[in-house]
Design an enzyme around this catalytic site. Structure first.
Site, short mmCIF file in Angstrom:
data_model
loop_
_atom_site.label_atom_id
_atom_site.label_comp_id
_atom_site.label_asym_id
_atom_site.label_seq_id
_atom_site.Cartn_x
_atom_site.Cartn_y
_atom_site.Cartn_z
N HIS A 189 10.64 9.39 45.07
CA HIS A 189 11.95 8.99 44.49
C HIS A 189 12.57 9.54 43.71
CE1 HIS A 189 10.64 7.82 40.34
NE2 HIS A 189 9.27 7.65 41.10
N ASP A 201 7.97 12.23 36.50
CA ASP A 201 8.18 10.73 37.16
C ASP A 201 9.90 10.61 37.43
OD1 ASP A 201 8.06 8.37 38.22
OD2 ASP A 201 7.77 7.37 36.35
N GLU A 232 13.71 3.36 43.04
CA GLU A 232 12.25 3.02 43.04
C GLU A 232 11.84 2.52 41.62
OE1 GLU A 232 7.97 3.80 41.91
OE2 GLU A 232 9.72 4.41 40.88
N GLU A 233 12.54 2.85 40.69
CA GLU A 233 12.20 2.12 39.29
C GLU A 233 12.81 0.81 39.25
OE1 GLU A 233 10.22 3.46 37.25
OE2 GLU A 233 10.30 5.72 37.70
N ASP A 262 4.40 11.11 44.08
CA ASP A 262 4.95 10.46 42.88
C ASP A 262 3.98 10.89 41.53
OD1 ASP A 262 6.38 8.83 40.61
OD2 ASP A 262 5.81 6.77 41.98
N HIS A 349 7.55 7.51 31.14
CA HIS A 349 8.72 6.63 30.84
C HIS A 349 9.54 6.66 29.59
CE1 HIS A 349 8.50 3.55 34.33
NE2 HIS A 349 8.56 4.92 34.79
#
Length: 379
Positions: A189, A201, A232-233, A262, A349
């Protein structure tokens, strides 16, 4: 969702889909679990000082569910995520779940955390289910940790849930060898969360995929289709739409497998393989065995772009640099180095997910393994 007693830690690392939002500032209370674990009988909360508590309840398997067409989202303390359409392994609010939540509310419970052996998230329709308690979920391993802490003494949990309705606009990039009918797909992604640059990520997975595609560019018989997903998120929006279009066109029957990349460069990494097909996983594990590279197996979850393929009945596998636990174990430290007792990626994140906080050696290992796995499939 954060545990503050007996030790501070985030216990929610999976997508959290909620019912209604928490009050401003969230709710903090003692974690409570009734003796019957489900909390769905009239006497479940008898004798429990439940006023103001946070309930940990087990979800009954096979509960009657109601299908929601919602595209709602929820952001918590550390993640932003959205409810995908018809998500696999998600339980929607049916009669059994509603009874658990209604009885908990009557007992003075402020929020509910559900768990089961194969649950990663709950999904509710915020329009229909707004009358229910603020609710989230953890998987079975996280629940086991909470129950262990609860058996040892009081546990205090802070839950802060926010419901958002979000429209996501995104795109996919697909590369196919001209004249070849692709039978296998591999993807990563492109997007990140708003709070960080997303280098591990998932720029790491994107880089591994791009390097593999460039090396395979000269093979005119290459059966792989290379896919860079958007959204994707936001609930695997790009890959989900791709699968729906394949199903509508009848092309889904030609796909023999999907491999997902990922988070391929976690700083406190392990090398982890997951999937629902031993043959597809074997593309990686055989390479690791031959090259004497340690690896661990991670249970396949619903947390990335393999999800819609798995729901469509396609064999899936994936490669990442996190492990089957919340933090690196002593056994994993012995295999991979790094720091035991610390997260695989403490910058997940966050604004610190940048080029200064990745493992270049892990990235190189994932790239070499993916190239070897890609070459192992011929038609």
């Amino acid at each position: 969702m954060e545990q503050s007693t007996p030790r501070a830690k985030i216990v929610q690392n999976f997508p959290a889909y909620g019912v209604s939002w928490s009050p401003s500032g969230g709710d903090t209370g003692k974690l409570l679990a009734p003796d019957d674990v489900f909390g769905d009988s009239e006497g479940s909360w008898d004798g429990v000082e439940s006023e103001g508590g946070i309930a940990l309840l087990k979800l009954r398997q096979g509960s009657k569910t109601q299908v929601s067409q919602a595209t709602a989202g929820l952001s918590g303390l550390t993640t932003q995520c959205h409810v995908p359409h018809q998500s696999p392994r998600a339980q929607r609010a049916g009669d059994s779940v509603r009874r658990q939540l209604t009885l908990a509310a009557a007992a003075g419970i402020k929020a509910v955390i559900f768990y089961s052996d194969n649950l990663h998230f709950l999904e509710f329709n915020p329009g229909q289910d707004r009358d229910l308690l603020p609710t989230t979920s953890v998987d079975g391993s996280e629940a086991d940790l909470l129950l262990q802490d609860l058996a040892a003494g009081p546990v205090v949990i802070h839950v802060d849930l926010e419901v958002r309705l979000v429209r996501t606009e995104t795109f996919n990039i697909i590369a196919t060898t001209p004249g070849v009918t692709s039978t296998h797909l591999i993807g990563a992604h492109l997007d990140s969360v708003p709070s960080g640059p997303g280098i591990n990520d998932n720029a790491s997975g994107v880089a591994v995929l791009l390097e593999t595609a460039l090396k395979r560019a000269g093979d005119r018989r290459n059966p792989w289709r290379f896919c860079w997903w958007g959204g994707e998120e936001a609930g695997a929006q790009g890959s989900s739409r791709f699968v729906r279009e394949l199903q509508a066109s009848g092309g889904i029957d030609r796909i023999k497998g999907y491999v997902n990349l990922d988070m391929a460069a976690s700083p406190n990494h392990v090398i982890s393989v997951y999937g629902n097909d031993q043959g597809l996983e074997g593309l990686y594990t055989e390479y690791f065995q031959d090259s004497q590279q340690p690896w661990v197996r991670e249970d396949v979850s619903v947390g990335s772009d393999h999800r819609p393929f798995m729901a469509a009945g396609i064999a899936v596998a994936g490669l990442g640099t996190w492990g089957p636990h919340q933090v690196k174990t002593d056994e994993e430290h012995a295999l991979f180095g790094g720091t035991a007792g610390e997260p695989y990626d403490p910058n997940y994140h966050s604004s610190q997910d940048d080029l200064a906080n990745v493992s270049w050696s892990a990235l190189a290992t994932c790239a070499a393994a993916t190239y070897a796995a890609n070459r192992a499939v011929t038609e």
